[in-house]
Enzyme design. Structure first.
Site, PDB file in Angstrom:
ATOM      1  N   ARG A   1       0.835  -1.212   0.000  1.00 34.58           N
ATOM      2  CA  ARG A   1       0.000   0.000   0.000  1.00 34.58           C
ATOM      3  C   ARG A   1       0.865   1.255   0.000  1.00 34.58           C
ATOM      4  O   ARG A   1       0.542   2.245  -0.666  1.00 34.58           O
ATOM      5  CB  ARG A   1      -0.954  -0.020   1.181  1.00 34.58           C
ATOM      6  CG  ARG A   1      -2.010   1.073   1.089  1.00 34.58           C
ATOM      7  CD  ARG A   1      -3.106   0.899   2.094  1.00 34.58           C
ATOM      8  NE  ARG A   1      -2.618   0.988   3.453  1.00 34.58           N
ATOM      9  CZ  ARG A   1      -3.349   0.668   4.531  1.00 34.58           C
ATOM     10  NH1 ARG A   1      -4.595   0.231   4.386  1.00 34.58           N
ATOM     11  NH2 ARG A   1      -2.859   0.781   5.738  1.00 34.58           N
TER      12      ARG A   1
ATOM     13  N   LYS B   1      -2.567   6.659   1.553  1.00 31.10           N
ATOM     14  CA  LYS B   1      -2.517   6.996   2.985  1.00 31.10           C
ATOM     15  C   LYS B   1      -1.608   8.220   3.150  1.00 31.10           C
ATOM     16  O   LYS B   1      -0.444   8.110   3.561  1.00 31.10           O
ATOM     17  CB  LYS B   1      -2.031   5.789   3.788  1.00 31.10           C
ATOM     18  CG  LYS B   1      -2.491   5.819   5.229  1.00 31.10           C
ATOM     19  CD  LYS B   1      -2.474   4.443   5.850  1.00 31.10           C
ATOM     20  CE  LYS B   1      -2.651   4.477   7.340  1.00 31.10           C
ATOM     21  NZ  LYS B   1      -3.955   4.928   7.800  1.00 31.10           N
TER      22      LYS B   1
ATOM     23  N   GLU C   1     -16.494   5.829   3.853  1.00 32.93           N
ATOM     24  CA  GLU C   1     -15.871   5.159   4.999  1.00 32.93           C
ATOM     25  C   GLU C   1     -16.026   5.992   6.266  1.00 32.93           C
ATOM     26  O   GLU C   1     -16.537   7.103   6.237  1.00 32.93           O
ATOM     27  CB  GLU C   1     -14.405   4.812   4.723  1.00 32.93           C
ATOM     28  CG  GLU C   1     -13.493   5.969   4.442  1.00 32.93           C
ATOM     29  CD  GLU C   1     -12.054   5.514   4.185  1.00 32.93           C
ATOM     30  OE1 GLU C   1     -11.630   4.475   4.694  1.00 32.93           O
ATOM     31  OE2 GLU C   1     -11.338   6.258   3.479  1.00 32.93           O
TER      32      GLU C   1
HETATM   33  N1  PLP Z   1      -9.555   4.034   6.219  1.00 34.04           N
HETATM   34  C1  PLP Z   1      -8.779   5.002   6.701  1.00 34.04           C
HETATM   35  C2  PLP Z   1      -9.053   6.388   6.272  1.00 34.04           C
HETATM   36  C3  PLP Z   1      -7.726   4.709   7.583  1.00 34.04           C
HETATM   37  O1  PLP Z   1      -6.951   5.672   8.077  1.00 34.04           O
HETATM   38  C4  PLP Z   1      -7.519   3.376   7.945  1.00 34.04           C
HETATM   39  C5  PLP Z   1      -6.402   3.028   8.827  1.00 34.04           C
HETATM   40  O2  PLP Z   1      -5.370   2.627   8.390  1.00 34.04           O
HETATM   41  C6  PLP Z   1      -8.365   2.394   7.417  1.00 34.04           C
HETATM   42  C7  PLP Z   1      -9.378   2.759   6.566  1.00 34.04           C
HETATM   43  C8  PLP Z   1      -8.153   0.964   7.762  1.00 34.04           C
HETATM   44  O3  PLP Z   1      -7.054   0.425   7.052  1.00 34.04           O
HETATM   45  P1  PLP Z   1      -6.224  -0.752   7.673  1.00 34.04           P
HETATM   46  O4  PLP Z   1      -7.178  -1.839   7.964  1.00 34.04           O
HETATM   47  O5  PLP Z   1      -5.262  -1.119   6.604  1.00 34.04           O
HETATM   48  O6  PLP Z   1      -5.568  -0.229   8.882  1.00 34.04           O
HETATM   49  C1  COI Z   2      -4.631   2.880  11.413  1.00 32.54           C
HETATM   50  O1  COI Z   2      -5.626   2.216  11.705  1.00 32.54           O
HETATM   51  O2  COI Z   2      -3.507   2.367  11.332  1.00 32.54           O
HETATM   52  C2  COI Z   2      -4.737   4.291  11.123  1.00 32.54           C
HETATM   53  O3  COI Z   2      -3.865   4.783  10.462  1.00 32.54           O
HETATM   54  C3  COI Z   2      -5.882   5.027  11.619  1.00 32.54           C
HETATM   55  C4  COI Z   2      -5.579   6.322  12.311  1.00 32.54           C
HETATM   56  C5  COI Z   2      -4.832   6.173  13.578  1.00 32.54           C
HETATM   57  C6  COI Z   2      -5.061   7.347  11.402  1.00 32.54           C
END
Ligand code: PLP
Ligand code: COI
Length: 361
Positions: free
Chosen positions: A102, A205, A241
């Site tokens: 990612r 991200k 989301e």
């Molecule tokens: N959506 C956003 C905007 C986020 O910041 C996160 C956190 O990382 C997620 C979704 C969930 O992604 P992940 O499951 O890879 O942590």
């Molecule tokens: C995560 O779940 O890792 C995130 O980045 C969410 C938040 C702390 C920005």
């Protein structure tokens, strides 16, 4: 004068040494999701068209050029993943290869140099190993959060990508992101705010997406909600989301989660879709019209920090509609099964049949 500088340097060094060796580990059961210093962070610089070697430091500051692209034009990306201590004393890092991929996609999105998956994994394992004493014990419910960061460091005043970059990883022990933990929380649709545009940077991200969410997020908190549920920015017809996490709904033995060009591809969501299939559920990743919220038996937010945060209710303030999911204030049966399965794999309590964990002995 030299004497004064040498004295200051020695005092600084002593402080660093004291910090490193005398910093106490926290009370694991009282942890929330917040910054906490640990022993070391890992750094790697990109110069002259290539990545250098990994460096270890206890310094928590970065010397920066005043015209660095990360400061002016948001050339910045981060990642988030977790490590867990098992009953067997082994540390398991959950799907770090997915974070590497990612980050590479984010690099393509905002013109930063990509780091190989191998180098990313080496840095993650090093950061965890060196801070091993901060990995919360098995059974505490807490985990070690790993935060990789990549920033443009060299100067540009015209809007152009930097020539030099810094990659770093710090770690910190954390408890639940939403203070209620696995207890369902209310969320809110605030139609006057968008987080990311379709075909914009929502799938990457990058810090800018989070800056764009601060006003709505703080407003939601002040109104007693744990997060904002964003709708698609173009038509305001579909669910996107939930602030820092993806959204999913459950009905008729089906796990339903939005497909959108403005949301982050969540690694937790991808894992839950697999676990739902493993449990014999149907999985649908598609556009989710906002009215469909009224048909879900359960709903949740999922992410590394949030794990699964069940949703009790979503209020669409402008439309004056309230979607209720939990009648007794408890998480529903499907959210509970998915949560327990995911945690069991992460903790090493159940076989890792999909080969998701990187295990450190
Ligand atoms: N959506 C956003 C905007 C986020 O910041 C996160 C956190 O990382 C997620 C979704 C969930 O992604 P992940 O499951 O890879 O942590
Ligand atoms: C995560 O779940 O890792 C995130 O980045 C969410 C938040 C702390 C920005």
């Amino acid at each position: 004068m030299d004497f004064v500088f040498s004295f200051i340097n020695k005092a600084y060094l002593c402080n660093q040494i004291l910090n490193t060796f005398c910093m106490e580990t926290p009370n694991w059961s009282e942890l929330s999701f917040g910054y906490m210093p640990t022993d070391y962070n890992i750094r790697c610089a990109y110069r002259n068209g290539k990545w250098g070697t990994l460096e270890i430091t206890s310094d928590t500051t970065i010397p920066m050029h005043v015209a660095a692209t990360s400061l002016h034009y948001g050339q910045e990306a981060f990642e988030g993943l977790k490590a867990f201590m098992g009953k067997d004393g082994k540390i398991r890092i959950f799907r770090p290869d997915e974070n590497a991929k990612r980050l590479q996609s984010t690099c393509d999105g905002i013109m930063m140099p990509k780091m190989s998956t191998e180098l990313f994994l080496e840095a993650v394992v090093k950061a965890v190993t060196l801070n091993k004493r901060f990995v919360p014990p098995y059974g505490s419910g807490a985990s070690l959060y790993i935060r990789p960061l990549l920033i443009g460091t060299s100067p540009q005043v015209g809007v152009k990508p930097a020539d030099e970059y810094l990659f770093l990883i710090f770690v910190m022990p954390v408890g639940p992101y939403f203070k209620e933990g696995f207890k369902p929380t209310p969320m809110v649709i605030l139609r006057q705010y968008d987080r990311a545009a379709p075909l914009g940077t929502g799938t990457y991200k990058v810090g800018g997406n989070y800056a764009a969410s601060l006003v709505a997020g703080e407003k939601a908190h002040a109104m007693g909600y744990s997060a904002v549920l964003y709708l698609d920015a173009k038509e305001k017809k579909y669910v996107d989301e939930c602030g820092p996490a993806n959204f999913f709904g459950i009905k008729n033995n089906t796990y339903i989660t939005p497909e959108s060009t403005s949301i982050l591809p969540s690694i937790t969501n991808k894992s839950l879709m697999q676990l739902a299939r493993d449990m014999g559920m149907k999985v649908e990743q598609r556009r989710v019209p906002v009215e469909e919220l009224s048909t879900f038996e359960e709903a949740g937010a999922c992410g590394t920090a949030a794990v699964i945060s069940p949703i009790i209710r979503i209020d669409d303030i402008v439309e004056n509609i309230s979607y209720q999911f939990s009648k007794n204030g408890e998480a529903g049966p499907v959210c509970t099964r998915l949560y327990e399965k995911l945690r069991a794999i992460q903790n090493g309590d159940e076989p890792d049949v999909h080969g998701w964990n990187v295990v450190i002995d």
